[in-house]
Design a protein around this motif. Structure first.
Motif, PDB file in Angstrom:
ATOM      1  N   PHE A 151     -66.121-122.519 -44.253  1.00  0.00           N
ATOM      2  CA  PHE A 151     -67.199-122.954 -43.362  1.00  0.00           C
ATOM      3  C   PHE A 151     -67.435-124.454 -43.443  1.00  0.00           C
ATOM      4  O   PHE A 151     -67.358-125.045 -44.523  1.00  0.00           O
ATOM      5  CB  PHE A 151     -68.508-122.228 -43.699  1.00  0.00           C
ATOM      6  N   SER A 152     -67.738-125.048 -42.314  1.00  0.00           N
ATOM      7  CA  SER A 152     -68.191-126.441 -42.237  1.00  0.00           C
ATOM      8  C   SER A 152     -69.464-126.601 -43.060  1.00  0.00           C
ATOM      9  O   SER A 152     -70.213-125.644 -43.261  1.00  0.00           O
ATOM     10  CB  SER A 152     -68.504-126.781 -40.777  1.00  0.00           C
ATOM     11  N   GLY A 158     -78.616-141.875 -38.647  1.00  0.00           N
ATOM     12  CA  GLY A 158     -77.679-141.151 -37.798  1.00  0.00           C
ATOM     13  C   GLY A 158     -76.416-140.769 -38.537  1.00  0.00           C
ATOM     14  O   GLY A 158     -75.367-140.566 -37.923  1.00  0.00           O
ATOM     15  N   GLY A 159     -76.520-140.647 -39.873  1.00  0.00           N
ATOM     16  CA  GLY A 159     -75.346-140.298 -40.660  1.00  0.00           C
ATOM     17  C   GLY A 159     -75.356-138.877 -41.190  1.00  0.00           C
ATOM     18  O   GLY A 159     -74.411-138.459 -41.855  1.00  0.00           O
ATOM     19  N   LEU A 165     -74.549-135.913 -40.212  1.00  0.00           N
ATOM     20  CA  LEU A 165     -73.822-135.209 -39.157  1.00  0.00           C
ATOM     21  C   LEU A 165     -73.839-133.702 -39.380  1.00  0.00           C
ATOM     22  O   LEU A 165     -73.921-133.246 -40.518  1.00  0.00           O
ATOM     23  CB  LEU A 165     -72.377-135.688 -39.103  1.00  0.00           C
ATOM     24  N   ILE A 166     -73.695-132.969 -38.286  1.00  0.00           N
ATOM     25  CA  ILE A 166     -73.628-131.508 -38.391  1.00  0.00           C
ATOM     26  C   ILE A 166     -72.424-131.108 -39.245  1.00  0.00           C
ATOM     27  O   ILE A 166     -72.477-130.105 -39.953  1.00  0.00           O
ATOM     28  CB  ILE A 166     -73.607-130.844 -36.995  1.00  0.00           C
ATOM     29  N   GLY A 167     -71.368-131.922 -39.224  1.00  0.00           N
ATOM     30  CA  GLY A 167     -70.207-131.654 -40.078  1.00  0.00           C
ATOM     31  C   GLY A 167     -69.541-132.933 -40.519  1.00  0.00           C
ATOM     32  O   GLY A 167     -68.985-133.669 -39.713  1.00  0.00           O
ATOM     33  N   LEU A 168     -69.614-133.204 -41.817  1.00  0.00           N
ATOM     34  CA  LEU A 168     -68.900-134.359 -42.387  1.00  0.00           C
ATOM     35  C   LEU A 168     -67.604-133.903 -43.060  1.00  0.00           C
ATOM     36  O   LEU A 168     -66.915-134.693 -43.702  1.00  0.00           O
ATOM     37  CB  LEU A 168     -69.792-135.084 -43.414  1.00  0.00           C
ATOM     38  N   TYR A 169     -67.260-132.622 -42.876  1.00  0.00           N
ATOM     39  CA  TYR A 169     -66.160-132.082 -43.681  1.00  0.00           C
ATOM     40  C   TYR A 169     -64.803-132.760 -43.471  1.00  0.00           C
ATOM     41  O   TYR A 169     -63.996-132.789 -44.408  1.00  0.00           O
ATOM     42  CB  TYR A 169     -66.081-130.555 -43.552  1.00  0.00           C
ATOM     43  N   PRO A 170     -64.509-133.342 -42.291  1.00  0.00           N
ATOM     44  CA  PRO A 170     -63.205-134.012 -42.213  1.00  0.00           C
ATOM     45  C   PRO A 170     -63.077-135.111 -43.276  1.00  0.00           C
ATOM     46  O   PRO A 170     -62.005-135.297 -43.863  1.00  0.00           O
ATOM     47  CB  PRO A 170     -63.197-134.614 -40.807  1.00  0.00           C
ATOM     48  N   TYR A 171     -64.170-135.799 -43.550  1.00  0.00           N
ATOM     49  CA  TYR A 171     -64.140-136.859 -44.569  1.00  0.00           C
ATOM     50  C   TYR A 171     -64.259-136.287 -45.978  1.00  0.00           C
ATOM     51  O   TYR A 171     -63.665-136.812 -46.916  1.00  0.00           O
ATOM     52  CB  TYR A 171     -65.263-137.861 -44.310  1.00  0.00           C
ATOM     53  N   ILE A 192     -69.244-126.632 -49.121  1.00  0.00           N
ATOM     54  CA  ILE A 192     -68.175-127.625 -48.997  1.00  0.00           C
ATOM     55  C   ILE A 192     -68.679-129.034 -49.359  1.00  0.00           C
ATOM     56  O   ILE A 192     -67.948-129.833 -49.945  1.00  0.00           O
ATOM     57  CB  ILE A 192     -67.582-127.569 -47.559  1.00  0.00           C
ATOM     58  N   ARG A 232     -80.431-139.387 -42.473  1.00  0.00           N
ATOM     59  CA  ARG A 232     -80.745-138.819 -41.159  1.00  0.00           C
ATOM     60  C   ARG A 232     -81.247-139.913 -40.215  1.00  0.00           C
ATOM     61  O   ARG A 232     -80.856-139.980 -39.061  1.00  0.00           O
ATOM     62  CB  ARG A 232     -81.765-137.695 -41.290  1.00  0.00           C
ATOM     63  N   TYR A 287     -75.333-130.174 -41.513  1.00  0.00           N
ATOM     64  CA  TYR A 287     -76.376-131.192 -41.737  1.00  0.00           C
ATOM     65  C   TYR A 287     -76.669-131.387 -43.231  1.00  0.00           C
ATOM     66  O   TYR A 287     -77.803-131.263 -43.679  1.00  0.00           O
ATOM     67  CB  TYR A 287     -77.652-130.812 -40.990  1.00  0.00           C
ATOM     68  N   PRO A 326     -71.153-141.041 -44.555  1.00  0.00           N
ATOM     69  CA  PRO A 326     -69.967-141.426 -43.781  1.00  0.00           C
ATOM     70  C   PRO A 326     -69.435-142.803 -44.161  1.00  0.00           C
ATOM     71  O   PRO A 326     -68.240-143.051 -44.062  1.00  0.00           O
ATOM     72  CB  PRO A 326     -70.433-141.398 -42.318  1.00  0.00           C
TER      73      PRO A 326
END
Lengths: 364, 364
Positions: free
Chosen positions: B42-43, B238-239, B241-247, B51, B235, B46, B72
């Motif tokens: 799961f991603s 604006g950092g 994110l709903i999903g930061l998982y790629p990073y 993960i 927040r 927020y 980020p």
């Protein structure tokens, strides 16, 4: 086997069929988007490079604006748009709906980081009207309109009202900004292209993880000078990453996958809302959806609705929500957005489940 | 075939062997990191979810801090750390090196978004010393130290100097923040663990795309109450994110791949610097590197060095840089960071190339 001790979230997670959305937010969403991409493609580099330039240009064209900038989030993009309009006007005040994302979901970033005051226009439970706009006596730099207005079920003004607000703002020198987190989702109802709708606005934000179903990311679009300035603020906010490509590539992929399906999602939403409205003690807002989204309201306490939805999920293998918002002592609600999953739900099963729910609700 | 019209960047792009770095910033870097990940994972959502929680806890443990938050970018993480320290002290002033990232690479975000003034400590061409710190008469909330000091070649103070600065700051009630963008890279020189170094600091930022070679992303670590507050600011920026998982996933993957290799990269850097220092009209700063990075300075104008490096790249298939910074009418420089690519360069070829370069430079 019915286990009434299960929470609604657990029952939701275990059901074979989920009525809303495109699918779970899982890593495979990114993996799928990357499958087609040539590994030798270069990353963007602090906002530059063909991978970001090309997508920004594509989105500028779709939105009918001179220029577009990719941001990690709408929170960042929108605060920055409003900041630029305030700086240009020399007035640190903007106007928006009382339930705007900026007012309720951003920890007052606009105030804390930009010292911008907000005028809350109209009432929390309805749309902003032209009369609301005309009634403000204070000077302000920018009016933000969210289309559709998410927190009240995704309602939309008549297009003529929108045009009248746009005309009035131009006459008054007030900049008009579009919170278009769900812009593509409303094009079928209005029967307009994104560019036609955006032509009413001076700046526009769109999102890639609502109806588009990407991972995260946003576009801000408008005149080139504004967009250039937004890049400076993007760096100040810490959003000018050395590589935003995980979000750019997934945004592009799911944009191409789904932007053409918005009419279909809209039809699904209307059909589904009518099924809910046929149930005792349930009504949807809007009654007839104007996009893929709507809210479902129960005239019954969450504590009574929850076990029914758990039972429904177990008995019919159909889940409609993982949570309920208490909206009063004897009422509750949740949000529904139709998407790719709706077509995977057996229609007969869904109708049987809602017929059962209707019967249960009648007995309360 | 030698084409002297080629730019240095083009010659760099075409050479078979590149001396510095881990590899090109290409999409395959992300694809490789995702290959091992179960698509059903799961991603994050927020800032929540296993993960992100697990990686934050792992990094808190590595850094010896109570708590850690994934951001980020370092730009965002560091502004927020300084903002929190200023709010606690009731003093909107911090101190750092004249060439700090916050001063020269962030479009004055700290001033524009947080209204925090900066005291520039010491001189641009050398490290901050304890005397510099003691000499400040003004009150300020936080001292930021960057280890190593990147813009002067990645220099480091003696560990005893660092300890003395830390002790002084604690006595004076000044918070000490570590810009540890390259923290792992300095552990071999100091012979200390990350946690030992971080114990001298109240808050710490680390990066995942320098020596670690990830895509983007940062960790801020410190006491739990500070970290909780940093999430509110994340927040606002604006950092969140709903999903930061790629990073997150790529940071985790490349952290595991490379954190154990920092000693090796450090040895490479020392070897390579000695080869450069043996060339006429070239010196490195530091003369003996203290991490995987150093700067290479030519006592010759960029316009004269560039064609030599183009020719070297074409004749020996070895590229050492894609750019040159003019540092005066008759000097120029570039930055070198050793990494995975160094071991792929045939040593004899490299020595031949530098011998040739030395000869050419002698003739100028």
């Amino acid at each position: 086997m019915v286990n009434n001790k299960l929470t609604l979230a657990d029952a939701f997670g275990q059901a074979a069929y989920i009525v809303g959305g495109h699918g779970s937010r899982k890593v495979k969403v990114l993996q799928e988007a990357l499958e087609q991409v040539d590994g030798e493609t270069f990353s963007d580099h602090y906002g530059n490079g063909s991978i970001i330039d090309e997508f920004q240009q594509e989105m500028a064209d779709v939105l009918g604006k001179e220029s577009a900038v990719f941001f990690p989030s709408g929170t960042m993009a929108q605060q920055i748009a409003l900041r630029i309009w305030c700086d240009r006007a020399g007035i640190k005040r903007v106007a928006y709906h009382p339930l705007s994302h900026l007012e309720i979901h951003e920890e007052d970033g606009l105030k804390e980081l930009h010292q911008i005051e907000s005028i809350l226009l109209g009432k929390a439970d309805r749309l902003i009207t032209l009369s609301d706009v005309k009634a403000i006596k204070e000077k302000y730099a920018c009016l933000l309109l969210e289309l559709p207005q998410r927190e009240i079920g995704g309602q939309l003004p008549a297009y003529e009202e929108l045009e009248a607000i746009s005309t009035y703002c131009r006459e008054q020198g007030i900049k008009l900004h579009l919170d278009g987190a769900r812009l593509f989702e409303i094009t079928p109802y209005y029967g307009k292209t994104p560019a036609e709708i955006c032509s009413l606005f001076d700046s526009v934000y769109i999102s890639f993880y609502k109806g588009i179903g990407g991972i995260a990311g946003a576009i801000l679009a408008g005149d080139t000078d504004i967009m250039q300035e937004s890049k400076v603020w993007k760096r100040r906010h810490g959003g000018d990453l050395i590589g935003l490509y995980p979000y750019i590539l997934s945004s592009k992929y799911y944009y191409n996958e789904r932007v053409g399906k918005m009419g279909h999602y809209y039809e699904q939403a209307k059909e589904l809302a009518s099924l809910f409205n046929a149930c005792h003690g349930i009504r949807t807002i809007p009654e007839i959806p104007v996009s893929n989204m709507f809210h479902i309201h129960f005239a019954l306490a969450a504590s009574e609705v929850e076990p029914l939805l758990v039972q429904m999920a177990q008995q019919f293998d159909i889940a409609i929500t993982s949570y309920l918002n208490k909206t009063g002592g004897n009422s509750c609600s949740f949000e529904m957005s139709t998407g790719d999953r709706y077509d995977t739900v057996p229609q007969e099963k869904l109708r049987d489940a809602l017929t059962w729910l209707d019967g249960e609700l009648q007995n309360r």
